[in-house]
Design an enzyme around this catalytic site. Structure first.
Site, PDB file in Angstrom:
ATOM      1  CG  ASN A   9     -27.364  16.220 -81.816  1.00 18.51           C
ATOM      2  OD1 ASN A   9     -26.409  16.944 -82.128  1.00 18.51           O
ATOM      3  ND2 ASN A   9     -27.435  15.587 -80.652  1.00 18.51           N
ATOM      4  CE  LYS A  11     -25.834  12.300 -81.144  1.00 15.70           C
ATOM      5  NZ  LYS A  11     -25.948  10.994 -80.528  1.00 15.70           N
ATOM      6  CD  GLU A 164     -31.831  12.234 -77.845  1.00 13.16           C
ATOM      7  OE1 GLU A 164     -31.897  12.126 -79.061  1.00 13.16           O
ATOM      8  OE2 GLU A 164     -30.810  12.630 -77.271  1.00 13.16           O
ATOM      9  CB  SER A 212     -31.328   3.850 -83.017  1.00  8.20           C
ATOM     10  OG  SER A 212     -30.091   3.752 -82.349  1.00  8.20           O
TER      11      SER A 212
HETATM   12  P1  13P Z   1     -28.687   8.439 -82.775  1.00 11.29           P
HETATM   13  O1  13P Z   1     -29.796   8.815 -83.706  1.00 11.29           O
HETATM   14  O2  13P Z   1     -27.351   8.349 -83.440  1.00 11.29           O
HETATM   15  O3  13P Z   1     -29.034   7.242 -81.957  1.00 11.29           O
HETATM   16  O4  13P Z   1     -28.524   9.644 -81.746  1.00 11.29           O
HETATM   17  C1  13P Z   1     -29.629  10.063 -81.051  1.00 11.29           C
HETATM   18  C2  13P Z   1     -29.261  11.316 -80.383  1.00 11.29           C
HETATM   19  O5  13P Z   1     -28.493  11.311 -79.423  1.00 11.29           O
HETATM   20  C3  13P Z   1     -29.809  12.575 -80.920  1.00 11.29           C
HETATM   21  O6  13P Z   1     -29.596  13.621 -80.056  1.00 11.29           O
END
Ligand code: 13P
Length: 252
Positions: A9, A11, A164, A212
């Site tokens: 992801n 983002k 998550e 994480s």
């Molecule tokens: P991180 O791996 O940066 O903690 O993000 C997790 C996440 O929100 C994946 O959708």
């Protein structure tokens, strides 16, 4: 769907198409060498069409979708637009979207639309904090039940659940979840699914972990956490680190 699964992801990253192309092509190279792991990249919408096209072992995902199929919905993207670009997976109900107003009701509408369009939904669930009284468990149960409201038994197996916990997102491997607690939570999620759909279906649903996930913790989380893969945020933007994650998962 018994292969392991890792979803990147991205983002709201990276900031240029050039960087997106580089990241995608390196990930594609690693993904092509894996034997037991399916890899999906969910880039920002705007990069999808430029990354789509070539047949490869790297699958395309999206980070969001609208629940209507067409019409006057300014700024929204329909499932068929995503399908046409080759998107096969869509993340729904991510905590970062829930934080800006995506409710369980919206999530459930999106799931139904995706199922109709034959796109695999990745339903994100997770509590914002843990307490000693187990309130986070009833929160999780309600979130799962409301998000899956109206989803029929025959479709539930095609939904991937990404657990998550919000408190573990965007930190480092040492702040991520402990594998034994993850195992307990996964069992709890299956119990909730079992109450809704029966034991066999609950056992068949794929559950992955996000929060994480890094090269330093994925082997342990995979071994003792009882998950079949990961939804990876920041570590998926680091070419070397992500390749490492993929190789570790494939070997686990
Ligand atoms: P991180 O791996 O940066 O903690 O993000 C997790 C996440 O929100 C994946 O959708």
């Amino acid at each position: 769907m018994n292969k392991k699964l890792v979803i990147a992801n991205w983002k709201m990253n990276p900031q240029t198409l050039l960087e997106a192309r580089k990241l995608f092509s390196t990930t594609k190279n690693t993904a092509s060498r894996l034997k037991k792991t399916k890899v999906v990249v969910a880039p920002p919408f705007i990069f999808i069409s430029s990354l789509a096209g070539t047949k490869s072992r790297l699958y395309l995902g999206a980070q969001n979708v609208f629940w209507e199929t067409r019409g006057a919905f300014t700024g929204e993207i329909s499932p068929s637009m995503l399908s046409e670009m080759g998107v096969q997976y869509v993340i729904v109900g991510h905590s970062e979207r829930r934080a800006i107003g995506e409710t369980d009701e919206i999530v459930s509408k999106k799931l139904k639309t995706l199922i109709r369009e034959e796109i695999i939904p990745i339903l994100c669930v997770g509590e914002s904090e843990r307490d000693n009284h187990g309130h986070y468990l009833s929160f999780l149960s309600t979130q799962i039940k409301k998000s899956l409201a109206g989803i029929q038994k025959r479709n539930i197996k095609n939904i991937i659940i990404a657990y998550e916990p919000i408190w573990a997102i965007g930190k480092t491997a040492s702040d991520a979840m402990d594998s034994h607690k993850l195992h307990e939570t996964v069992l709890y999620i299956r119990k909730v699914l079992s109450e809704m759909y029966g034991r066999d279906i609950a056992k068949a649903v794929s559950i992955i972990y996000g929060g994480s996930a890094e090269p330093g913790n994925v082997a342990e989380l995979m071994k003792n956490g009882n998950v079949m893969g990961f939804l990876v945020g920041h570590a998926s933007l680091d070419v070397k680190g992500f390749s490492e994650i993929l190789k570790i998962v494939d070997k686990s």
